[in-house]
Write a protein that holds these residues in place. Sequence first.
Motif, PDB file in Angstrom:
ATOM      1  N   ARG A  97       0.854  -1.183   0.000  1.00  0.00           N
ATOM      2  CA  ARG A  97       0.000   0.000   0.000  1.00  0.00           C
ATOM      3  C   ARG A  97       0.888   1.230   0.000  1.00  0.00           C
ATOM      4  O   ARG A  97       1.854   1.298   0.761  1.00  0.00           O
ATOM      5  CB  ARG A  97      -0.907  -0.005   1.231  1.00  0.00           C
ATOM      6  CG  ARG A  97      -1.887   1.160   1.271  1.00  0.00           C
ATOM      7  CD  ARG A  97      -2.945   0.944   2.329  1.00  0.00           C
ATOM      8  NE  ARG A  97      -3.755  -0.243   2.039  1.00  0.00           N
ATOM      9  CZ  ARG A  97      -4.738  -0.275   1.147  1.00  0.00           C
ATOM     10  NH1 ARG A  97      -5.031   0.815   0.444  1.00  0.00           N
ATOM     11  NH2 ARG A  97      -5.413  -1.380   0.939  1.00  0.00           N
ATOM     12  N   PRO A  98       0.627   2.218  -0.888  1.00  0.00           N
ATOM     13  CA  PRO A  98       1.499   3.399  -0.941  1.00  0.00           C
ATOM     14  C   PRO A  98       1.708   4.004   0.445  1.00  0.00           C
ATOM     15  O   PRO A  98       0.754   4.215   1.199  1.00  0.00           O
ATOM     16  CB  PRO A  98       0.726   4.357  -1.853  1.00  0.00           C
ATOM     17  CG  PRO A  98      -0.084   3.465  -2.732  1.00  0.00           C
ATOM     18  CD  PRO A  98      -0.475   2.304  -1.861  1.00  0.00           C
ATOM     19  N   PRO A 116       0.401   4.078  -7.577  1.00  0.00           N
ATOM     20  CA  PRO A 116      -0.581   3.223  -6.905  1.00  0.00           C
ATOM     21  C   PRO A 116      -1.069   2.055  -7.758  1.00  0.00           C
ATOM     22  O   PRO A 116      -1.572   1.068  -7.231  1.00  0.00           O
ATOM     23  CB  PRO A 116      -1.726   4.199  -6.597  1.00  0.00           C
ATOM     24  CG  PRO A 116      -1.590   5.281  -7.623  1.00  0.00           C
ATOM     25  CD  PRO A 116      -0.114   5.428  -7.838  1.00  0.00           C
ATOM     26  N   PHE A 117      -0.920   2.160  -9.103  1.00  0.00           N
ATOM     27  CA  PHE A 117      -1.401   1.107  -9.997  1.00  0.00           C
ATOM     28  C   PHE A 117      -0.267   0.297 -10.618  1.00  0.00           C
ATOM     29  O   PHE A 117      -0.511  -0.549 -11.484  1.00  0.00           O
ATOM     30  CB  PHE A 117      -2.249   1.710 -11.124  1.00  0.00           C
ATOM     31  CG  PHE A 117      -3.461   2.447 -10.648  1.00  0.00           C
ATOM     32  CD1 PHE A 117      -4.133   2.050  -9.504  1.00  0.00           C
ATOM     33  CD2 PHE A 117      -3.932   3.552 -11.339  1.00  0.00           C
ATOM     34  CE1 PHE A 117      -5.259   2.726  -9.048  1.00  0.00           C
ATOM     35  CE2 PHE A 117      -5.056   4.243 -10.902  1.00  0.00           C
ATOM     36  CZ  PHE A 117      -5.724   3.822  -9.757  1.00  0.00           C
ATOM     37  N   PHE A 139      -4.784  -2.312  -7.624  1.00  0.00           N
ATOM     38  CA  PHE A 139      -5.881  -1.391  -7.965  1.00  0.00           C
ATOM     39  C   PHE A 139      -6.825  -1.131  -6.792  1.00  0.00           C
ATOM     40  O   PHE A 139      -7.980  -0.757  -7.002  1.00  0.00           O
ATOM     41  CB  PHE A 139      -6.687  -1.917  -9.167  1.00  0.00           C
ATOM     42  CG  PHE A 139      -5.875  -2.143 -10.406  1.00  0.00           C
ATOM     43  CD1 PHE A 139      -5.285  -1.078 -11.075  1.00  0.00           C
ATOM     44  CD2 PHE A 139      -5.690  -3.427 -10.913  1.00  0.00           C
ATOM     45  CE1 PHE A 139      -4.528  -1.283 -12.218  1.00  0.00           C
ATOM     46  CE2 PHE A 139      -4.935  -3.637 -12.059  1.00  0.00           C
ATOM     47  CZ  PHE A 139      -4.355  -2.563 -12.708  1.00  0.00           C
ATOM     48  N   THR A 140      -6.353  -1.316  -5.550  1.00  0.00           N
ATOM     49  CA  THR A 140      -7.225  -1.069  -4.390  1.00  0.00           C
ATOM     50  C   THR A 140      -6.676   0.038  -3.496  1.00  0.00           C
ATOM     51  O   THR A 140      -7.044   0.127  -2.329  1.00  0.00           O
ATOM     52  CB  THR A 140      -7.409  -2.352  -3.556  1.00  0.00           C
ATOM     53  OG1 THR A 140      -6.132  -2.806  -3.076  1.00  0.00           O
ATOM     54  CG2 THR A 140      -8.084  -3.440  -4.371  1.00  0.00           C
ATOM     55  N   ALA A 141      -5.798   0.889  -4.022  1.00  0.00           N
ATOM     56  CA  ALA A 141      -5.264   1.992  -3.218  1.00  0.00           C
ATOM     57  C   ALA A 141      -6.380   2.978  -2.880  1.00  0.00           C
ATOM     58  O   ALA A 141      -7.319   3.184  -3.654  1.00  0.00           O
ATOM     59  CB  ALA A 141      -4.156   2.706  -3.987  1.00  0.00           C
ATOM     60  N   HIS A 142      -6.278   3.575  -1.689  1.00  0.00           N
ATOM     61  CA  HIS A 142      -7.242   4.570  -1.246  1.00  0.00           C
ATOM     62  C   HIS A 142      -6.740   5.972  -1.591  1.00  0.00           C
ATOM     63  O   HIS A 142      -5.536   6.186  -1.783  1.00  0.00           O
ATOM     64  CB  HIS A 142      -7.465   4.465   0.265  1.00  0.00           C
ATOM     65  CG  HIS A 142      -7.939   3.125   0.705  1.00  0.00           C
ATOM     66  ND1 HIS A 142      -7.639   2.584   1.946  1.00  0.00           N
ATOM     67  CD2 HIS A 142      -8.688   2.186   0.070  1.00  0.00           C
ATOM     68  CE1 HIS A 142      -8.189   1.393   2.057  1.00  0.00           C
ATOM     69  NE2 HIS A 142      -8.829   1.124   0.931  1.00  0.00           N
TER      70      HIS A 142
END
Length: 568
Positions: free
Chosen positions: A352-353, A392-393, A370-373
Amino acid sequence: MSKSNASLASVCWVTSATVAAFLCFLQLGAMASLVAGRAGFALIAPIALMAALLSAYWLARREGLPGRMGWWPVGLVLVLLALALLLSAFFYDFSWDGEWYHQSGIINIARDWNPLSEPMRTFAAGRELWLRHYAKGPWFAAATIYATTGRIEWGKCINWLMFAAAFFGTLAACLDGGLRRGRAFAIATVVAINPVVLCELPTFLVDGLMASSLVLTVAATMTVLRRPRPVVIAAGVAASIVCINTKLTGLVYLCFLLAAAGLWCLFKARRSLVRLACLTVGTLVLGTCLWGYNPYVTNTLYRHQPFYPILGSANYPSLVQQGEDGNEKYETPKNMVGRMLPVRFAYSVFGRPGNQPYREGKNASLMWPFTAHLHDLYSYTYQDPRIAALGPFFSGCFLLSVGLGIWLLFKLDSSSRWMMILVLATIVASLLLSKDSWWPRYGPQLWLLPIIPMLFTFRESSSRLQVRLTWALFVLLFFNAAIVATVRFNWEARASLTLRHQLRDLRNSGQEYEFSTLYFDDSAKERLTEAHVRFRDLGMTKLPNGHELESVVAGYPAAIRYRAVGEK
């Protein structure tokens, strides 16, 4: 290749070669001036520019560019330089290492330090090791620009220039390789917008500069093996010299590239092997012994190891041997410390970033692609993000490219298949060299892994479905890099405006101020002097109740603080 594409490729090659030559001329001119007792140091930048522009015109004529088109690279270089200077003047360098030792090296060279005759000069203990032993190509170049303009921030223009050179060189190589113009532009774009490069453009950090120069070297090497000509050789040699003298690992990564090119020639193009060997040896000798006298020769003379302090010798152990591995102690998320490199890469690519251990806890965490907030994007305010630093992707793009690559293995002819495997294996091998390459600023070539299958899809007679998947991957990579750039430059612009307003108010007040510059004394004093602020430097004396001067990203320690003289 059509006539229009051939002309475009020639213009791009000449432009790239000119930019890389300009940086080489800046460094060589600075070194020559220092040898001559600093004679004409302030004139090196304009002289180097004139030499580069004359080279551009000569190379354009050698390329056969007709009439006015021969002046296009000259005009393009001037436009790029003007834009680079404007952007450098607007953005301040808020990077920790940039303010700590990069600017210190530039300032000292511009004023009174000759690294050629006095390589072991004494500096503040906290940065002496880096100033003495690290590569100094960007410092020499920036010092000449600083000496000419009186503005240290303008020296960052070399990052923007090499960023543009990487794009033009890649575009030219793709066109020379037979790609359609649209596909060539797509590959050149995603290669150039490496998030490591984008994040470091407004700073004095050198990882992005190394990555851009390495990309230009790769583009030139691939083209030379197919169709050698003076402009491509000039671009490759100049970019190699820049790469070697930007960062110690630049020389190492360059050797991986050249070894792969030599291996390909040995099996597939033996008639090119002698030419490649001669160019390789000549470039390495020039890059390390002439342009790279400091640090490669001086490190060998004084520390018996050209790559000191990354590597050590019997009498002078490396930092790791001394138990002083700063990256492991302070920069690595705590749950990654001491872990194997594959585990570190798993967190780096599929994490996660985040910028742990400095913000949002001490430990990195994994996430599904593809699930970064939206909140995770804070990490791209940093000039050197750690986890998911390539966007993030990127993890999703990486998996899609793996699928595309496996698919291509069954579709390509044997020659193209082994070329793709060799390129991918070279990148992976270079990343396995250091335990710190999980952090993309230390292994920026990681960004190229998903692009290689895209290049081969566009290059070969691929199916319509493969081409569509490749275009989708291009859109994802572009959008991914655009997110990083938007967050990063939004913060950088706001921070630069804030600092500019702070400095203006301090100057206009007419008061004298005390500044706790901590680790950034050289860069802060230069910044305050340029802004005509009256100040006293308190060095490491802390001012816990003082006002904060915009200086570092939230979460990083040692922000500069100040107060009016007499203020309690």
